[in-house]
Design a protein around this motif. Structure first.
Motif, mmCIF file in Angstrom:
data_model
loop_
_atom_site.group_PDB
_atom_site.id
_atom_site.type_symbol
_atom_site.label_atom_id
_atom_site.label_comp_id
_atom_site.label_asym_id
_atom_site.label_seq_id
_atom_site.Cartn_x
_atom_site.Cartn_y
_atom_site.Cartn_z
ATOM 1 N N LEU A 174 0.835 -1.202 0.000
ATOM 2 C CA LEU A 174 0.000 0.000 0.000
ATOM 3 C C LEU A 174 0.872 1.255 0.000
ATOM 4 C CD1 LEU A 174 -2.951 1.012 0.187
ATOM 5 C CD2 LEU A 174 -2.638 1.078 2.651
ATOM 6 N N GLY A 175 1.917 1.253 0.803
ATOM 7 C CA GLY A 175 2.843 2.384 0.816
ATOM 8 C C GLY A 175 3.538 2.571 -0.518
ATOM 9 N N TRP A 176 3.865 1.468 -1.180
ATOM 10 C CA TRP A 176 4.524 1.542 -2.480
ATOM 11 C C TRP A 176 3.600 2.195 -3.513
ATOM 12 C CZ3 TRP A 176 6.633 -3.333 -5.440
ATOM 13 C CH2 TRP A 176 7.537 -2.917 -6.393
ATOM 14 N N LYS A 177 2.370 1.752 -3.551
ATOM 15 C CA LYS A 177 1.431 2.299 -4.534
ATOM 16 C C LYS A 177 1.082 3.758 -4.229
ATOM 17 C CE LYS A 177 1.423 -1.401 -6.753
ATOM 18 N NZ LYS A 177 2.341 -1.456 -7.878
ATOM 19 N N LEU A 178 0.900 4.073 -2.966
ATOM 20 C CA LEU A 178 0.579 5.456 -2.601
ATOM 21 C C LEU A 178 1.749 6.402 -2.850
ATOM 22 C CD1 LEU A 178 -1.558 4.975 0.606
ATOM 23 C CD2 LEU A 178 -2.327 5.636 -1.655
ATOM 24 N N SER A 179 2.980 5.919 -2.658
ATOM 25 C CA SER A 179 4.128 6.782 -2.939
ATOM 26 C C SER A 179 4.228 7.070 -4.430
ATOM 27 C CB SER A 179 5.421 6.153 -2.427
ATOM 28 O OG SER A 179 5.816 5.062 -3.230
ATOM 29 N N HIS A 193 2.369 15.267 -7.299
ATOM 30 C CA HIS A 193 3.073 16.461 -6.846
ATOM 31 C C HIS A 193 4.291 16.835 -7.688
ATOM 32 C CE1 HIS A 193 0.688 17.103 -3.258
ATOM 33 N NE2 HIS A 193 0.697 15.790 -3.073
ATOM 34 N N LEU A 194 4.930 15.875 -8.358
ATOM 35 C CA LEU A 194 6.146 16.190 -9.113
ATOM 36 C C LEU A 194 6.018 15.955 -10.606
ATOM 37 C CD1 LEU A 194 8.942 14.831 -6.772
ATOM 38 C CD2 LEU A 194 8.192 17.165 -7.075
ATOM 39 N N SER A 195 5.026 15.256 -11.059
ATOM 40 C CA SER A 195 4.758 14.909 -12.458
ATOM 41 C C SER A 195 5.585 13.705 -12.898
ATOM 42 C CB SER A 195 4.991 16.091 -13.406
ATOM 43 O OG SER A 195 6.352 16.234 -13.722
ATOM 44 N N THR A 199 4.957 10.512 8.144
ATOM 45 C CA THR A 199 3.658 10.865 8.710
ATOM 46 C C THR A 199 3.739 12.197 9.445
ATOM 47 O OG1 THR A 199 3.116 8.534 8.954
ATOM 48 C CG2 THR A 199 1.820 10.086 10.245
ATOM 49 N N LEU A 200 4.802 12.399 10.190
ATOM 50 C CA LEU A 200 4.984 13.665 10.910
ATOM 51 C C LEU A 200 5.097 14.843 9.941
ATOM 52 C CD1 LEU A 200 5.359 14.867 13.760
ATOM 53 C CD2 LEU A 200 7.818 14.572 13.423
ATOM 54 N N SER A 201 5.818 14.644 8.841
ATOM 55 C CA SER A 201 5.937 15.739 7.875
ATOM 56 C C SER A 201 4.609 16.016 7.173
ATOM 57 C CB SER A 201 7.028 15.437 6.842
ATOM 58 O OG SER A 201 6.620 14.407 5.978
ATOM 59 N N LEU A 202 3.790 14.996 6.982
ATOM 60 C CA LEU A 202 2.469 15.208 6.386
ATOM 61 C C LEU A 202 1.533 15.930 7.348
ATOM 62 C CD1 LEU A 202 1.904 11.826 4.538
ATOM 63 C CD2 LEU A 202 2.222 14.059 3.496
ATOM 64 N N VAL A 203 1.595 15.574 8.615
ATOM 65 C CA VAL A 203 0.716 16.189 9.614
ATOM 66 C C VAL A 203 1.094 17.651 9.849
ATOM 67 C CG1 VAL A 203 0.104 16.130 12.072
ATOM 68 C CG2 VAL A 203 0.092 14.030 10.742
ATOM 69 N N THR A 204 2.388 17.932 9.909
ATOM 70 C CA THR A 204 2.821 19.307 10.187
ATOM 71 C C THR A 204 2.767 20.210 8.964
ATOM 72 O OG1 THR A 204 5.129 18.703 9.785
ATOM 73 C CG2 THR A 204 4.338 18.608 12.073
ATOM 74 N N GLY A 205 2.600 19.643 7.780
ATOM 75 C CA GLY A 205 2.513 20.455 6.573
ATOM 76 C C GLY A 205 3.839 20.715 5.893
ATOM 77 N N THR A 218 10.151 15.937 -0.490
ATOM 78 C CA THR A 218 9.510 14.949 0.371
ATOM 79 C C THR A 218 8.926 13.811 -0.457
ATOM 80 O OG1 THR A 218 8.941 16.693 1.917
ATOM 81 C CG2 THR A 218 7.798 14.614 2.181
ATOM 82 N N TRP A 219 8.291 14.140 -1.559
ATOM 83 C CA TRP A 219 7.666 13.111 -2.402
ATOM 84 C C TRP A 219 8.727 12.275 -3.103
ATOM 85 C CZ3 TRP A 219 3.361 13.382 -0.219
ATOM 86 C CH2 TRP A 219 2.802 14.610 0.125
ATOM 87 N N PHE A 220 9.841 12.914 -3.466
ATOM 88 C CA PHE A 220 10.942 12.184 -4.090
ATOM 89 C C PHE A 220 11.563 11.202 -3.094
ATOM 90 C CE2 PHE A 220 15.291 11.685 -5.602
ATOM 91 C CZ PHE A 220 15.079 11.411 -6.944
ATOM 92 N N ILE A 221 11.817 11.683 -1.884
ATOM 93 C CA ILE A 221 12.401 10.823 -0.848
ATOM 94 C C ILE A 221 11.436 9.698 -0.478
ATOM 95 C CG2 ILE A 221 13.131 10.797 1.579
ATOM 96 C CD1 ILE A 221 14.249 13.630 1.076
ATOM 97 N N LEU A 222 10.154 10.012 -0.416
ATOM 98 C CA LEU A 222 9.152 8.991 -0.113
ATOM 99 C C LEU A 222 9.176 7.880 -1.157
ATOM 100 C CD1 LEU A 222 6.685 7.973 1.512
ATOM 101 C CD2 LEU A 222 5.278 9.396 0.028
#
Length: 126
Positions: A35-40, A47-49, A99-105, A113-117
């Motif tokens: 699930l994490g793989w597909k969502l990433s 977000h990055l195209s 998760t912390l970076s998503l919650v804090t914005g 962030t999306w690249f590292i994810l």
């Protein structure tokens, strides 16, 4: 049916409950990783195209070479159980930080962030 399962999986008396729990835990762990793989992948493209995908896959392949080398060395030096627990701890820390970076914005303001994810999620999945 129960006797066939005991013979098939070579379980001793009283181990059936633990084996079922272990199988359930493995299923949940695999489901969460996939699930994490597909969502990433989806978050990366949103977000990055898709034009940045070649860079991401090149980074993933280079990072996997280093990670596999490190894991093989760890298996040579430590027990498999110790290596598994350390990898599980690192995955938990990684997903906790995401998760912390998503919650804090922070994730919304930083495209890296999306690249590292995406890159780290492929490494965690393997």
């Amino acid at each position: 049916m129960k006797e066939r399962a005991v013979r098939l999986f070579n379980l001793y008396t009283g181990e059936a409950k633990q084996a079922l729990f272990f199988a359930l835990l493995a299923f949940v762990l695999f489901f969460a990783a996939s699930l994490g793989w597909k969502l990433s992948d989806a978050l990366f493209i949103i977000h990055l195209s898709a034009s940045k995908l070649p860079l991401a896959y090149g980074t993933i392949s280079c990072a996997l070479i280093g990670c596999v080398t490190l894991i093989l060395y760890a298996y040579h030096r430590y027990t498999p159980t110790h290596v598994f627990y350390k990898l599980l701890l690192l995955a938990t820390i990684f997903y906790g930080l995401i998760t912390l970076s998503l919650v804090t914005g922070v994730a919304k303001s930083t495209p890296w962030t999306w690249f590292i994810l995406k890159v780290c999620n492929h490494i965690v999945y393997i």
